[in-house]
Write a protein that holds these residues in place. Sequence first.
Motif, mmCIF file in Angstrom:
data_model
loop_
_atom_site.group_PDB
_atom_site.id
_atom_site.type_symbol
_atom_site.label_atom_id
_atom_site.label_comp_id
_atom_site.label_asym_id
_atom_site.label_seq_id
_atom_site.Cartn_x
_atom_site.Cartn_y
_atom_site.Cartn_z
ATOM 1 N N VAL A 1 -6.097 -21.067 70.594
ATOM 2 C CA VAL A 1 -5.984 -21.188 69.137
ATOM 3 C C VAL A 1 -7.355 -21.476 68.519
ATOM 4 C CG1 VAL A 1 -4.966 -22.548 67.266
ATOM 5 C CG2 VAL A 1 -3.525 -21.751 69.155
ATOM 6 N N VAL B 1 -9.420 -18.274 68.500
ATOM 7 C CA VAL B 1 -8.994 -17.346 67.456
ATOM 8 C C VAL B 1 -9.584 -17.776 66.117
ATOM 9 C CG1 VAL B 1 -7.019 -16.464 66.144
ATOM 10 C CG2 VAL B 1 -6.891 -16.629 68.637
ATOM 11 N N GLY B 2 -9.522 -19.070 65.837
ATOM 12 C CA GLY B 2 -10.084 -19.584 64.595
ATOM 13 C C GLY B 2 -11.569 -19.289 64.478
ATOM 14 N N THR C 1 -12.049 -15.363 64.003
ATOM 15 C CA THR C 1 -11.583 -14.810 62.732
ATOM 16 C C THR C 1 -12.098 -15.565 61.514
ATOM 17 O OG1 THR C 1 -9.586 -16.173 62.738
ATOM 18 C CG2 THR C 1 -9.446 -13.980 63.795
ATOM 19 N N ALA D 1 -10.625 -18.212 60.548
ATOM 20 C CA ALA D 1 -9.419 -18.855 60.022
ATOM 21 C C ALA D 1 -9.352 -20.306 60.486
ATOM 22 C CB ALA D 1 -8.175 -18.107 60.500
ATOM 23 N N LEU E 1 -7.465 -23.696 61.942
ATOM 24 C CA LEU E 1 -6.472 -23.882 63.005
ATOM 25 C C LEU E 1 -5.061 -23.835 62.421
ATOM 26 C CD1 LEU E 1 -8.125 -26.652 65.199
ATOM 27 C CD2 LEU E 1 -8.116 -24.184 65.551
ATOM 28 N N THR F 1 -4.071 -22.044 59.895
ATOM 29 C CA THR F 1 -3.746 -20.638 59.648
ATOM 30 C C THR F 1 -3.355 -19.942 60.940
ATOM 31 O OG1 THR F 1 -5.191 -20.525 57.715
ATOM 32 C CG2 THR F 1 -4.652 -18.435 58.800
ATOM 33 N N VAL F 2 -4.093 -20.196 62.008
ATOM 34 C CA VAL F 2 -3.772 -19.575 63.303
ATOM 35 C C VAL F 2 -2.402 -20.030 63.772
ATOM 36 C CG1 VAL F 2 -4.469 -19.310 65.714
ATOM 37 C CG2 VAL F 2 -6.220 -19.359 63.915
ATOM 38 N N ARG F 3 -2.111 -21.301 63.630
ATOM 39 C CA ARG F 3 -0.782 -21.805 64.014
ATOM 40 C C ARG F 3 0.316 -21.173 63.154
ATOM 41 N NH1 ARG F 3 -3.705 -26.976 64.261
ATOM 42 N NH2 ARG F 3 -4.220 -27.308 66.454
ATOM 43 N N TRP G 1 0.164 -18.142 61.871
ATOM 44 C CA TRP G 1 0.334 -16.781 62.395
ATOM 45 C C TRP G 1 1.292 -16.780 63.577
ATOM 46 C CZ3 TRP G 1 -5.612 -15.576 62.503
ATOM 47 C CH2 TRP G 1 -6.037 -15.214 61.216
ATOM 48 N N PHE H 1 -5.950 -8.786 67.302
ATOM 49 C CA PHE H 1 -6.715 -9.022 66.081
ATOM 50 C C PHE H 1 -7.633 -7.861 65.749
ATOM 51 C CE2 PHE H 1 -5.494 -13.059 67.801
ATOM 52 C CZ PHE H 1 -5.019 -13.721 66.689
#
Length: 107
Positions: A3, A6-7, A10, A12, A14, A16-18, A20, A44
């Motif tokens: 996670v 990804v943040g 991107t 984003a 954390l 926002t990733v959660r 998603w 992604f």
Amino acid sequence: MTVPDVGERTGASLQTVRRWLQERDVVGVRRGPDGVVMIPASFFVDDAPLPALRGTITVLDDGGHDDEEIVAWLHAPDDTLPGGSAIASLRSGAKTEVRRRAQEQAF
């Protein structure tokens, strides 16, 4: 990717990733001894989830697949699809054929 990975990739948060993950824009599987949630990087495009992915996840989920099976199905080699796998086909814009095949999995 984790996670936090990804943040970072991107841009984003954390949260926002959660979100998603919670809203099924992407799915992840727990890996390693600590059971860390890992999300495939192939899910992604630039700074957001692949747009065609959510509907495909929904079709597979409705067909009874769990998240690990969804990730495996999307990445399984398939020479009959453009790009050689469902995820490659989604990335190239062939979502209709991928979703048709995902619906067949439910039967």
